[in-house]
Scaffold this active site. Structure first.
Site, PDB file in Angstrom:
ATOM      1  N   ASP A 160      33.087  75.110  10.406  1.00  0.00           N
ATOM      2  CA  ASP A 160      33.436  75.916   9.246  1.00  0.00           C
ATOM      3  C   ASP A 160      32.897  77.319   9.478  1.00  0.00           C
ATOM      4  O   ASP A 160      31.965  77.529  10.260  1.00  0.00           O
ATOM      5  CB  ASP A 160      32.868  75.287   7.966  1.00  0.00           C
ATOM      6  CG  ASP A 160      33.592  75.794   6.723  1.00  0.00           C
ATOM      7  OD1 ASP A 160      34.540  76.593   6.869  1.00  0.00           O
ATOM      8  OD2 ASP A 160      33.216  75.385   5.610  1.00  0.00           O
ATOM      9  N   SER A 161      33.499  78.271   8.774  1.00  0.00           N
ATOM     10  CA  SER A 161      33.212  79.685   9.047  1.00  0.00           C
ATOM     11  C   SER A 161      31.953  80.188   8.359  1.00  0.00           C
ATOM     12  O   SER A 161      31.296  81.095   8.848  1.00  0.00           O
ATOM     13  CB  SER A 161      34.384  80.522   8.559  1.00  0.00           C
ATOM     14  OG  SER A 161      34.564  80.295   7.164  1.00  0.00           O
ATOM     15  N   GLY A 169      32.327  80.667   4.851  1.00  0.00           N
ATOM     16  CA  GLY A 169      32.867  81.080   3.556  1.00  0.00           C
ATOM     17  C   GLY A 169      32.329  80.227   2.415  1.00  0.00           C
ATOM     18  O   GLY A 169      32.027  80.733   1.329  1.00  0.00           O
ATOM     19  N   PHE A 170      32.155  78.940   2.706  1.00  0.00           N
ATOM     20  CA  PHE A 170      31.659  78.020   1.681  1.00  0.00           C
ATOM     21  C   PHE A 170      30.229  78.361   1.256  1.00  0.00           C
ATOM     22  O   PHE A 170      29.837  78.109   0.118  1.00  0.00           O
ATOM     23  CB  PHE A 170      31.727  76.576   2.204  1.00  0.00           C
ATOM     24  CG  PHE A 170      31.327  75.557   1.178  1.00  0.00           C
ATOM     25  CD1 PHE A 170      32.104  75.338   0.049  1.00  0.00           C
ATOM     26  CD2 PHE A 170      30.164  74.820   1.321  1.00  0.00           C
ATOM     27  CE1 PHE A 170      31.730  74.408  -0.912  1.00  0.00           C
ATOM     28  CE2 PHE A 170      29.783  73.882   0.364  1.00  0.00           C
ATOM     29  CZ  PHE A 170      30.579  73.681  -0.747  1.00  0.00           C
ATOM     30  N   ASP A 229      36.551  65.741   5.156  1.00  0.00           N
ATOM     31  CA  ASP A 229      35.141  65.731   5.564  1.00  0.00           C
ATOM     32  C   ASP A 229      34.310  65.650   4.300  1.00  0.00           C
ATOM     33  O   ASP A 229      34.724  66.150   3.250  1.00  0.00           O
ATOM     34  CB  ASP A 229      34.759  67.011   6.319  1.00  0.00           C
ATOM     35  CG  ASP A 229      34.437  68.148   5.365  1.00  0.00           C
ATOM     36  OD1 ASP A 229      35.384  68.782   4.865  1.00  0.00           O
ATOM     37  OD2 ASP A 229      33.245  68.370   5.058  1.00  0.00           O
ATOM     38  N   CYS A 242      31.729  43.719   7.191  1.00  0.00           N
ATOM     39  CA  CYS A 242      31.379  44.833   8.074  1.00  0.00           C
ATOM     40  C   CYS A 242      30.715  44.343   9.362  1.00  0.00           C
ATOM     41  O   CYS A 242      29.850  43.466   9.330  1.00  0.00           O
ATOM     42  CB  CYS A 242      30.458  45.799   7.338  1.00  0.00           C
ATOM     43  SG  CYS A 242      30.024  47.246   8.309  1.00  0.00           S
ATOM     44  N   CYS A 281      29.060  46.425  11.456  1.00  0.00           N
ATOM     45  CA  CYS A 281      28.116  47.444  11.938  1.00  0.00           C
ATOM     46  C   CYS A 281      26.757  46.804  12.229  1.00  0.00           C
ATOM     47  O   CYS A 281      26.460  45.712  11.735  1.00  0.00           O
ATOM     48  CB  CYS A 281      27.989  48.577  10.922  1.00  0.00           C
ATOM     49  SG  CYS A 281      26.760  48.290   9.639  1.00  0.00           S
ATOM     50  N   CYS A 295      24.746  45.609   9.137  1.00  0.00           N
ATOM     51  CA  CYS A 295      25.224  44.370   8.495  1.00  0.00           C
ATOM     52  C   CYS A 295      25.050  43.151   9.401  1.00  0.00           C
ATOM     53  O   CYS A 295      24.902  42.034   8.907  1.00  0.00           O
ATOM     54  CB  CYS A 295      26.681  44.531   8.078  1.00  0.00           C
ATOM     55  SG  CYS A 295      26.866  45.744   6.756  1.00  0.00           S
ATOM     56  N   HIS A 347      25.580  52.304   8.292  1.00  0.00           N
ATOM     57  CA  HIS A 347      26.598  51.438   7.681  1.00  0.00           C
ATOM     58  C   HIS A 347      27.687  52.280   7.008  1.00  0.00           C
ATOM     59  O   HIS A 347      28.882  52.022   7.189  1.00  0.00           O
ATOM     60  CB  HIS A 347      25.982  50.483   6.654  1.00  0.00           C
ATOM     61  CG  HIS A 347      27.010  49.913   5.734  1.00  0.00           C
ATOM     62  ND1 HIS A 347      27.845  48.878   6.103  1.00  0.00           N
ATOM     63  CD2 HIS A 347      27.413  50.309   4.481  1.00  0.00           C
ATOM     64  CE1 HIS A 347      28.701  48.639   5.117  1.00  0.00           C
ATOM     65  NE2 HIS A 347      28.472  49.494   4.125  1.00  0.00           N
TER      66      HIS A 347
HETATM   67 ZN   LIG Z   1      27.813  47.580   7.727  1.00  0.00          ZN
END
Ligand SMILES: [Zn+2]
Length: 360
Positions: free
Chosen positions: A88-89, A91-92, A259, A297, A299, A302, A328
Protein backbone atom coordinates in the site's frame (compact mmCIF):
# COMPACT_ATOMS: atom_id res chain seq x y z
CA UNK A 1 -2.13 -10.56 -16.22
CA UNK A 2 -5.73 -11.24 -15.12
CA UNK A 3 -7.99 -13.88 -16.61
CA UNK A 4 -11.59 -14.61 -15.69
CA UNK A 5 -12.65 -18.25 -16.12
CA UNK A 6 -16.11 -18.59 -14.52
CA UNK A 7 -18.87 -16.29 -13.33
CA UNK A 8 -21.79 -16.88 -10.93
CA UNK A 9 -23.97 -13.78 -11.10
CA UNK A 10 -21.49 -10.95 -10.52
CA UNK A 11 -19.02 -13.25 -8.76
CA UNK A 12 -15.93 -14.17 -10.76
CA UNK A 13 -13.27 -16.87 -10.70
CA UNK A 14 -9.96 -15.79 -12.17
CA UNK A 15 -6.18 -15.88 -12.04
CA UNK A 16 -3.88 -12.99 -11.26
CA UNK A 17 -0.44 -13.38 -12.77
CA UNK A 18 2.52 -11.60 -11.15
CA UNK A 19 6.29 -11.98 -11.25
CA UNK A 20 6.02 -14.12 -8.09
CA UNK A 21 3.54 -16.54 -9.56
CA UNK A 22 -0.15 -16.86 -10.16
CA UNK A 23 -2.90 -16.61 -7.58
CA UNK A 24 -6.46 -17.82 -8.06
CA UNK A 25 -9.11 -15.18 -7.39
CA UNK A 26 -11.03 -14.41 -5.29
CA UNK A 27 -8.21 -14.48 -2.73
CA UNK A 28 -7.56 -13.04 0.71
CA UNK A 29 -4.29 -11.43 1.87
CA UNK A 30 -3.17 -11.42 5.51
CA UNK A 31 -1.69 -8.05 6.46
CA UNK A 32 2.06 -7.72 6.98
CA UNK A 33 2.27 -3.95 7.44
CA UNK A 34 5.77 -3.97 8.91
CA UNK A 35 7.10 -6.95 6.92
CA UNK A 36 5.56 -9.52 9.25
CA UNK A 37 2.13 -11.14 9.47
CA UNK A 38 2.09 -10.68 13.22
CA UNK A 39 3.32 -13.73 15.21
CA UNK A 40 3.62 -15.93 12.08
CA UNK A 41 6.85 -17.28 10.56
CA UNK A 42 7.33 -17.82 6.81
CA UNK A 43 6.92 -21.58 7.51
CA UNK A 44 3.55 -20.89 9.16
CA UNK A 45 2.45 -18.96 6.08
CA UNK A 46 3.54 -21.88 3.93
CA UNK A 47 1.60 -24.36 6.09
CA UNK A 48 -1.48 -22.15 5.70
CA UNK A 49 -0.83 -21.97 1.92
CA UNK A 50 -0.80 -18.17 1.99
CA UNK A 51 -0.02 -17.08 -1.56
CA UNK A 52 -0.25 -13.29 -1.17
CA UNK A 53 0.36 -10.65 1.49
CA UNK A 54 0.04 -6.89 1.71
CA UNK A 55 2.71 -4.72 3.32
CA UNK A 56 2.91 -0.96 3.69
CA UNK A 57 5.49 1.11 1.85
CA UNK A 58 5.17 4.17 4.08
CA UNK A 59 5.82 2.14 7.22
CA UNK A 60 8.77 0.34 5.62
CA UNK A 61 10.17 3.64 4.32
CA UNK A 62 10.14 5.09 7.84
CA UNK A 63 11.42 1.89 9.46
CA UNK A 64 13.66 0.06 8.76
CA UNK A 65 14.26 2.26 5.67
CA UNK A 66 14.30 1.20 2.02
CA UNK A 67 18.13 0.95 2.05
CA UNK A 68 17.93 -1.92 4.58
CA UNK A 69 15.47 -3.79 2.35
CA UNK A 70 17.76 -3.23 -0.63
CA UNK A 71 20.69 -4.69 1.33
CA UNK A 72 18.70 -7.95 1.37
CA UNK A 73 17.65 -7.76 -2.27
CA UNK A 74 14.12 -6.50 -1.57
CA UNK A 75 11.17 -7.23 0.69
CA UNK A 76 10.62 -10.85 -0.40
CA UNK A 77 14.12 -11.84 0.73
CA UNK A 78 14.05 -9.55 3.78
CA UNK A 79 11.00 -11.36 5.19
CA UNK A 80 11.64 -14.71 3.44
CA UNK A 81 8.30 -14.78 1.67
CA UNK A 82 8.24 -16.16 -1.86
CA UNK A 83 4.64 -15.39 -2.76
CA UNK A 84 2.94 -12.32 -4.13
CA UNK A 85 3.43 -9.08 -2.20
CA UNK A 86 1.19 -6.04 -2.58
CA UNK A 87 2.34 -2.75 -1.05
CA UNK A 88 0.00 0.00 0.00
CA UNK A 89 1.13 3.54 -0.69
CA UNK A 90 0.51 5.20 2.65
CA UNK A 91 -2.68 7.03 1.65
CA UNK A 92 -4.54 5.07 4.30
CA UNK A 93 -2.19 6.44 6.99
CA UNK A 94 -3.84 9.84 6.43
CA UNK A 95 -6.56 8.72 8.82
CA UNK A 96 -4.15 7.24 11.36
CA UNK A 97 -3.08 9.46 14.23
CA UNK A 98 0.45 10.81 14.17
CA UNK A 99 1.29 10.53 10.46
CA UNK A 100 -0.64 13.06 8.42
CA UNK A 101 0.20 16.75 8.08
CA UNK A 102 -1.19 18.03 4.78
CA UNK A 103 -2.33 17.09 1.28
CA UNK A 104 -2.38 19.16 -1.90
CA UNK A 105 -1.91 18.69 -5.64
CA UNK A 106 1.77 17.79 -5.14
CA UNK A 107 1.06 14.92 -2.75
CA UNK A 108 0.82 14.09 0.95
CA UNK A 109 3.14 15.41 3.63
CA UNK A 110 3.68 12.89 6.40
CA UNK A 111 5.50 13.25 9.68
CA UNK A 112 7.51 10.34 10.97
CA UNK A 113 6.11 9.37 14.39
CA UNK A 114 9.62 8.12 15.25
CA UNK A 115 11.73 11.25 14.76
CA UNK A 116 9.31 14.02 13.71
CA UNK A 117 10.90 14.40 10.24
CA UNK A 118 8.60 15.55 7.43
CA UNK A 119 8.37 13.80 4.06
CA UNK A 120 6.47 14.80 0.93
CA UNK A 121 4.99 11.72 -0.74
CA UNK A 122 4.31 12.55 -4.38
CA UNK A 123 2.74 9.91 -6.66
CA UNK A 124 6.15 9.50 -8.34
CA UNK A 125 8.03 9.14 -5.05
CA UNK A 126 5.50 6.61 -3.73
CA UNK A 127 5.97 4.52 -6.88
CA UNK A 128 9.76 4.78 -6.64
CA UNK A 129 9.72 3.48 -3.05
CA UNK A 130 7.42 0.59 -3.94
CA UNK A 131 9.66 -0.31 -6.86
CA UNK A 132 12.76 -0.27 -4.69
CA UNK A 133 10.96 -2.39 -2.09
CA UNK A 134 10.33 -4.85 -4.93
CA UNK A 135 6.65 -5.60 -4.34
CA UNK A 136 4.67 -7.31 -7.08
CA UNK A 137 1.74 -4.92 -6.97
CA UNK A 138 2.06 -1.20 -6.23
CA UNK A 139 -0.99 0.68 -4.98
CA UNK A 140 -1.25 4.29 -6.18
CA UNK A 141 -0.92 7.20 -3.76
CA UNK A 142 -4.52 8.01 -2.83
CA UNK A 143 -6.37 10.45 -0.62
CA UNK A 144 -8.30 8.45 1.98
CA UNK A 145 -10.93 10.57 3.70
CA UNK A 146 -11.99 9.50 7.18
CA UNK A 147 -15.52 8.44 8.07
CA UNK A 148 -17.72 10.32 8.58
CA UNK A 149 -16.58 13.12 6.32
CA UNK A 150 -18.29 16.11 4.67
CA UNK A 151 -19.25 16.08 1.00
CA UNK A 152 -16.74 18.86 0.33
CA UNK A 153 -13.89 16.92 1.91
CA UNK A 154 -14.87 13.72 0.07
CA UNK A 155 -15.01 15.68 -3.20
CA UNK A 156 -11.53 17.01 -2.58
CA UNK A 157 -10.29 13.49 -1.87
CA UNK A 158 -11.63 12.34 -5.25
CA UNK A 159 -10.15 15.32 -7.12
CA UNK A 160 -6.70 14.89 -5.63
CA UNK A 161 -6.81 11.10 -6.06
CA UNK A 162 -7.58 11.59 -9.79
CA UNK A 163 -4.73 14.08 -10.21
CA UNK A 164 -2.30 11.72 -8.44
CA UNK A 165 -3.62 8.71 -10.38
CA UNK A 166 -2.77 10.43 -13.66
CA UNK A 167 0.77 11.09 -12.42
CA UNK A 168 1.39 7.66 -10.86
CA UNK A 169 3.99 6.00 -13.13
CA UNK A 170 2.39 2.94 -14.76
CA UNK A 171 4.74 1.96 -17.56
CA UNK A 172 6.67 -0.62 -15.56
CA UNK A 173 7.02 -4.12 -16.93
CA UNK A 174 7.72 -6.00 -13.70
CA UNK A 175 5.42 -4.43 -11.15
CA UNK A 176 1.64 -4.24 -11.54
CA UNK A 177 -0.06 -0.96 -10.71
CA UNK A 178 -3.45 -0.61 -9.06
CA UNK A 179 -5.51 2.57 -8.92
CA UNK A 180 -7.66 3.29 -5.85
CA UNK A 181 -11.25 4.53 -6.05
CA UNK A 182 -12.29 6.97 -3.31
CA UNK A 183 -15.44 9.03 -2.66
CA UNK A 184 -16.46 8.08 0.88
CA UNK A 185 -20.18 7.19 1.06
CA UNK A 186 -21.35 9.63 -1.65
CA UNK A 187 -22.72 7.82 -4.70
CA UNK A 188 -21.96 10.53 -7.27
CA UNK A 189 -18.38 10.89 -6.00
CA UNK A 190 -17.81 7.12 -6.10
CA UNK A 191 -19.11 7.16 -9.70
CA UNK A 192 -16.83 10.04 -10.66
CA UNK A 193 -13.78 8.45 -9.05
CA UNK A 194 -14.45 5.07 -10.71
CA UNK A 195 -14.93 6.74 -14.12
CA UNK A 196 -11.80 8.89 -13.77
CA UNK A 197 -9.63 5.90 -12.87
CA UNK A 198 -11.22 3.48 -15.33
CA UNK A 199 -10.00 5.72 -18.15
CA UNK A 200 -6.37 5.30 -17.00
CA UNK A 201 -4.08 2.43 -17.75
CA UNK A 202 -4.08 0.60 -14.40
CA UNK A 203 -3.66 -3.19 -14.14
CA UNK A 204 -6.28 -3.41 -11.40
CA UNK A 205 -8.38 -1.29 -9.08
CA UNK A 206 -8.54 -0.94 -5.33
CA UNK A 207 -11.75 0.26 -3.68
CA UNK A 208 -10.48 2.36 -0.79
CA UNK A 209 -11.95 4.38 2.06
CA UNK A 210 -14.49 1.73 3.06
CA UNK A 211 -14.81 -0.56 6.09
CA UNK A 212 -13.78 2.37 8.30
CA UNK A 213 -16.96 2.70 10.34
CA UNK A 214 -19.77 3.19 7.77
CA UNK A 215 -22.81 0.86 7.92
CA UNK A 216 -22.35 -2.43 6.06
CA UNK A 217 -25.26 -1.84 3.66
CA UNK A 218 -23.69 1.50 2.66
CA UNK A 219 -20.36 -0.22 1.99
CA UNK A 220 -22.06 -2.84 -0.21
CA UNK A 221 -23.93 -0.12 -2.11
CA UNK A 222 -20.66 1.72 -2.82
CA UNK A 223 -19.06 -1.54 -4.01
CA UNK A 224 -22.00 -2.15 -6.38
CA UNK A 225 -21.75 1.35 -7.85
CA UNK A 226 -17.99 1.24 -8.30
CA UNK A 227 -17.97 -2.27 -9.81
CA UNK A 228 -20.70 -1.31 -12.29
CA UNK A 229 -18.24 1.23 -13.73
CA UNK A 230 -14.79 -0.37 -13.39
CA UNK A 231 -13.66 -2.38 -16.44
CA UNK A 232 -14.71 -6.03 -16.11
CA UNK A 233 -11.40 -7.32 -17.39
CA UNK A 234 -9.39 -5.90 -14.45
CA UNK A 235 -9.16 -7.30 -10.91
CA UNK A 236 -11.01 -5.40 -8.17
CA UNK A 237 -9.61 -5.22 -4.69
CA UNK A 238 -11.77 -4.18 -1.71
CA UNK A 239 -9.19 -2.82 0.72
CA UNK A 240 -9.43 -3.66 4.43
CA UNK A 241 -12.23 -6.27 4.15
CA UNK A 242 -12.95 -8.47 5.94
CA UNK A 243 -14.87 -11.17 7.73
CA UNK A 244 -16.10 -14.32 5.93
CA UNK A 245 -19.62 -12.94 5.46
CA UNK A 246 -18.38 -9.53 4.24
CA UNK A 247 -16.14 -11.31 1.75
CA UNK A 248 -19.00 -13.43 0.36
CA UNK A 249 -21.28 -10.37 0.08
CA UNK A 250 -18.54 -8.47 -1.76
CA UNK A 251 -17.60 -11.37 -4.05
CA UNK A 252 -21.29 -11.51 -5.04
CA UNK A 253 -20.88 -7.87 -6.05
CA UNK A 254 -17.84 -8.56 -8.22
CA UNK A 255 -14.82 -8.17 -5.91
CA UNK A 256 -11.77 -10.40 -6.53
CA UNK A 257 -9.19 -9.49 -3.86
CA UNK A 258 -9.32 -8.78 -0.12
CA UNK A 259 -7.01 -7.96 2.78
CA UNK A 260 -7.65 -7.52 6.46
CA UNK A 261 -6.07 -7.78 9.89
CA UNK A 262 -9.22 -9.77 10.80
CA UNK A 263 -7.53 -13.20 11.27
CA UNK A 264 -4.35 -12.00 12.99
CA UNK A 265 -5.90 -9.32 15.22
CA UNK A 266 -8.67 -11.66 16.33
CA UNK A 267 -6.08 -14.35 16.94
CA UNK A 268 -4.04 -12.12 19.24
CA UNK A 269 -7.19 -11.12 21.10
CA UNK A 270 -8.27 -14.72 21.67
CA UNK A 271 -11.02 -15.12 19.06
CA UNK A 272 -11.02 -18.05 16.64
CA UNK A 273 -12.77 -18.02 13.24
CA UNK A 274 -14.47 -21.40 12.73
CA UNK A 275 -17.17 -22.97 10.55
CA UNK A 276 -19.37 -22.67 13.67
CA UNK A 277 -18.76 -18.91 13.84
CA UNK A 278 -16.48 -16.78 16.02
CA UNK A 279 -15.34 -18.39 19.30
CA UNK A 280 -13.98 -16.25 22.12
CA UNK A 281 -11.63 -18.83 23.57
CA UNK A 282 -11.02 -16.75 26.68
CA UNK A 283 -14.57 -17.48 27.87
CA UNK A 284 -14.81 -19.85 30.85
CA UNK A 285 -16.97 -22.22 28.71
CA UNK A 286 -13.75 -23.54 27.20
CA UNK A 287 -11.84 -24.25 30.42
CA UNK A 288 -12.49 -27.98 30.20
CA UNK A 289 -13.29 -28.26 26.46
CA UNK A 290 -11.04 -30.97 25.03
CA UNK A 291 -12.16 -30.54 21.39
CA UNK A 292 -10.00 -28.76 18.78
CA UNK A 293 -10.94 -25.19 17.78
CA UNK A 294 -12.59 -26.49 14.62
CA UNK A 295 -13.33 -30.17 13.94
CA UNK A 296 -12.98 -29.62 10.18
CA UNK A 297 -9.63 -27.79 10.32
CA UNK A 298 -6.35 -29.50 9.47
CA UNK A 299 -4.06 -26.72 10.76
CA UNK A 300 -1.31 -27.57 13.29
CA UNK A 301 -3.23 -25.81 16.09
CA UNK A 302 -6.34 -27.95 15.55
CA UNK A 303 -4.31 -31.13 15.00
CA UNK A 304 -2.35 -30.78 18.24
CA UNK A 305 -4.16 -28.73 20.86
CA UNK A 306 -7.46 -28.54 22.72
CA UNK A 307 -9.64 -25.50 23.28
CA UNK A 308 -8.89 -25.92 27.01
CA UNK A 309 -5.13 -25.58 26.40
CA UNK A 310 -5.60 -22.51 24.18
CA UNK A 311 -8.01 -21.05 26.77
CA UNK A 312 -5.33 -21.49 29.41
CA UNK A 313 -2.59 -19.88 27.26
CA UNK A 314 -4.74 -16.87 26.38
CA UNK A 315 -5.88 -16.34 29.96
CA UNK A 316 -2.21 -16.29 30.95
CA UNK A 317 -1.42 -13.93 28.04
CA UNK A 318 1.16 -16.40 26.77
CA UNK A 319 2.63 -15.48 23.38
CA UNK A 320 2.17 -19.07 22.20
CA UNK A 321 -1.59 -18.70 22.60
CA UNK A 322 -1.66 -15.63 20.35
CA UNK A 323 0.54 -17.43 17.84
CA UNK A 324 -1.54 -20.64 17.74
CA UNK A 325 -4.82 -18.75 17.31
CA UNK A 326 -3.38 -16.49 14.59
CA UNK A 327 -2.06 -19.59 12.82
CA UNK A 328 -5.48 -21.26 12.90
CA UNK A 329 -7.28 -18.09 11.77
CA UNK A 330 -4.96 -17.47 8.81
CA UNK A 331 -5.22 -21.16 7.79
CA UNK A 332 -8.99 -20.87 8.15
CA UNK A 333 -9.12 -17.91 5.76
CA UNK A 334 -7.18 -19.85 3.11
CA UNK A 335 -9.57 -22.81 3.47
CA UNK A 336 -12.50 -20.45 3.43
CA UNK A 337 -11.43 -18.78 0.16
CA UNK A 338 -10.81 -22.16 -1.45
CA UNK A 339 -14.31 -23.26 -0.46
CA UNK A 340 -15.71 -19.95 -1.74
CA UNK A 341 -14.08 -20.51 -5.14
CA UNK A 342 -15.59 -24.01 -5.28
CA UNK A 343 -19.03 -22.56 -4.49
CA UNK A 344 -18.67 -20.05 -7.35
CA UNK A 345 -17.65 -22.91 -9.63
CA UNK A 346 -20.79 -24.83 -8.66
CA UNK A 347 -23.07 -21.78 -8.91
CA UNK A 348 -24.06 -22.24 -5.27
CA UNK A 349 -22.94 -18.97 -3.67
CA UNK A 350 -26.46 -18.05 -2.51
CA UNK A 351 -26.79 -21.22 -0.45
CA UNK A 352 -23.26 -20.85 0.89
CA UNK A 353 -24.11 -17.33 2.04
CA UNK A 354 -27.31 -18.52 3.75
CA UNK A 355 -25.34 -21.15 5.70
CA UNK A 356 -22.77 -18.57 6.78
CA UNK A 357 -25.47 -16.14 7.92
CA UNK A 358 -26.60 -18.71 10.49
CA UNK A 359 -23.27 -18.55 12.34
CA UNK A 360 -21.60 -15.21 11.46
ZN1 LIG B 1 -7.26 -24.89 12.83
Amino acid sequence: MFKISTEDGNARLGTLKTRHGEVKTPFFMPVATKATAKTLTPEDLQICKVEALISNSLHLFLRPGVDVLELHGGLHKFMKFDGVIFTDSGGFQMIRKGFFIDANEKGITFRSPYNGKKYLFTPEFSKEIQQRIGSDVAMMLDYCAEYPTSYEEAKRSVELTTIWAARFPKNTSKQLNFGIVQGSVYEDLRRKSAKDLASMDFDGYGIGGLSIGEPKNVMYRMVEIVNSILPEKNPRYLMGVGSPLEIVESVMRGVDIFDSVFPTRNGRHGTAITWQGMLNIRKSDYRTDTRPLDEECSCPTCQNFTRAYLHHLLREKEILGMHLLSLHNVCFMTHFMKRLREEIHQNSLQNFKKDLEKVF
